[in-house]
Design a protein around this motif. Structure first.
Motif, short mmCIF file in Angstrom:
data_model
loop_
_atom_site.label_atom_id
_atom_site.label_comp_id
_atom_site.label_asym_id
_atom_site.label_seq_id
_atom_site.Cartn_x
_atom_site.Cartn_y
_atom_site.Cartn_z
N VAL A 49 -13.32 -39.71 77.52
CA VAL A 49 -13.19 -39.31 78.91
C VAL A 49 -12.07 -40.11 79.58
O VAL A 49 -11.24 -39.56 80.32
CB VAL A 49 -14.53 -39.50 79.67
CG1 VAL A 49 -14.34 -39.33 81.16
CG2 VAL A 49 -15.57 -38.55 79.14
N LEU A 50 -12.02 -41.41 79.31
CA LEU A 50 -10.98 -42.26 79.90
C LEU A 50 -9.59 -41.82 79.45
O LEU A 50 -8.68 -41.69 80.27
CB LEU A 50 -11.23 -43.72 79.51
CG LEU A 50 -10.22 -44.73 80.03
CD1 LEU A 50 -10.31 -44.83 81.53
CD2 LEU A 50 -10.45 -46.07 79.39
N PHE A 51 -9.42 -41.58 78.16
CA PHE A 51 -8.11 -41.14 77.66
C PHE A 51 -7.73 -39.78 78.22
O PHE A 51 -6.56 -39.51 78.48
CB PHE A 51 -8.09 -41.10 76.13
CG PHE A 51 -7.80 -42.43 75.51
CD1 PHE A 51 -6.68 -43.16 75.85
CD2 PHE A 51 -8.66 -42.96 74.55
CE1 PHE A 51 -6.41 -44.38 75.27
CE2 PHE A 51 -8.39 -44.19 73.96
CZ PHE A 51 -7.27 -44.89 74.32
N SER A 52 -8.71 -38.91 78.43
CA SER A 52 -8.43 -37.60 79.02
C SER A 52 -7.93 -37.74 80.45
O SER A 52 -6.99 -37.05 80.87
CB SER A 52 -9.67 -36.72 79.00
OG SER A 52 -10.06 -36.46 77.68
N LYS A 53 -8.54 -38.65 81.21
CA LYS A 53 -8.08 -38.89 82.59
C LYS A 53 -6.67 -39.45 82.61
O LYS A 53 -5.84 -39.03 83.41
CB LYS A 53 -9.04 -39.85 83.30
CG LYS A 53 -10.36 -39.24 83.65
CD LYS A 53 -11.26 -40.23 84.36
CE LYS A 53 -12.61 -39.65 84.67
NZ LYS A 53 -13.50 -40.61 85.34
N VAL A 54 -6.40 -40.42 81.72
CA VAL A 54 -5.06 -41.00 81.65
C VAL A 54 -4.05 -39.93 81.25
O VAL A 54 -2.95 -39.86 81.81
CB VAL A 54 -5.04 -42.19 80.66
CG1 VAL A 54 -3.61 -42.65 80.41
CG2 VAL A 54 -5.87 -43.34 81.20
N ASN A 55 -4.43 -39.07 80.31
CA ASN A 55 -3.53 -38.01 79.87
C ASN A 55 -3.20 -37.07 81.02
O ASN A 55 -2.05 -36.69 81.21
CB ASN A 55 -4.16 -37.23 78.72
CG ASN A 55 -3.24 -36.19 78.17
OD1 ASN A 55 -2.03 -36.38 78.10
ND2 ASN A 55 -3.81 -35.06 77.77
N SER A 56 -4.19 -36.68 81.80
CA SER A 56 -3.92 -35.76 82.91
C SER A 56 -3.04 -36.43 83.97
O SER A 56 -2.17 -35.77 84.55
CB SER A 56 -5.22 -35.27 83.53
OG SER A 56 -5.95 -36.34 84.09
N ILE A 57 -3.23 -37.72 84.21
CA ILE A 57 -2.38 -38.43 85.18
C ILE A 57 -0.95 -38.50 84.67
O ILE A 57 0.01 -38.31 85.42
CB ILE A 57 -2.94 -39.85 85.43
CG1 ILE A 57 -4.26 -39.76 86.21
CG2 ILE A 57 -1.94 -40.71 86.19
CD1 ILE A 57 -5.01 -41.05 86.29
N MET A 58 -0.78 -38.74 83.36
CA MET A 58 0.57 -38.80 82.78
C MET A 58 1.27 -37.44 82.84
O MET A 58 2.46 -37.37 83.08
CB MET A 58 0.49 -39.29 81.34
CG MET A 58 0.00 -40.71 81.19
SD MET A 58 1.08 -41.89 81.95
CE MET A 58 2.30 -42.03 80.68
N ILE A 59 0.51 -36.37 82.65
CA ILE A 59 1.10 -35.03 82.72
C ILE A 59 1.58 -34.74 84.14
O ILE A 59 2.67 -34.22 84.34
CB ILE A 59 0.09 -33.96 82.24
CG1 ILE A 59 -0.12 -34.09 80.74
CG2 ILE A 59 0.55 -32.56 82.62
CD1 ILE A 59 -1.24 -33.23 80.20
N VAL A 60 0.77 -35.09 85.14
CA VAL A 60 1.17 -34.89 86.53
C VAL A 60 2.40 -35.73 86.86
O VAL A 60 3.33 -35.26 87.52
CB VAL A 60 0.00 -35.23 87.48
CG1 VAL A 60 0.45 -35.27 88.92
CG2 VAL A 60 -1.13 -34.24 87.30
N ALA A 61 2.43 -36.98 86.40
CA ALA A 61 3.57 -37.86 86.68
C ALA A 61 4.84 -37.35 86.00
O ALA A 61 5.93 -37.44 86.56
CB ALA A 61 3.26 -39.28 86.21
N ALA A 62 4.71 -36.80 84.81
CA ALA A 62 5.88 -36.31 84.09
C ALA A 62 6.44 -35.03 84.72
O ALA A 62 7.64 -34.78 84.65
CB ALA A 62 5.52 -36.05 82.63
N SER A 63 5.57 -34.25 85.33
CA SER A 63 6.03 -32.99 85.92
C SER A 63 6.67 -33.19 87.29
O SER A 63 7.33 -32.30 87.80
CB SER A 63 4.89 -32.00 86.02
OG SER A 63 3.92 -32.46 86.94
#
Length: 64
Positions: A49-63
């Motif tokens: 769950v933690l890695f999924s949250k970090v992944n979604s934050i990284m996707i938003v930051a990259a976009s």
């Protein structure tokens, strides 16, 4: 002249190592989390769950 300025900026960026420590600590924390998940299966779901949250934050930051 513009080329010279761009080259100087690129060289400064390549020499800058201030963010290196942060990346190393993040990689180490990720490694410890993966190792803990492998050793303790009950913790694996919360780590996922933690890695999924970090992944979604990284996707938003990259976009942006």
């Amino acid at each position: 002249m513009k080329r010279l300025v761009k080259l100087a900026v690129k060289l400064q960026i390549l020499r800058d190592t201030r963010g290196q420590d942060l990346i190393e600590y993040a990689l180490m924390a990720g490694f410890v989390a993966v190792a803990a998940g492998a050793v303790m299966p009950g913790v694996a779901s919360s780590i996922n769950v933690l890695f999924s949250k970090v992944n979604s934050i990284m996707i938003v930051a990259a976009s942006s």
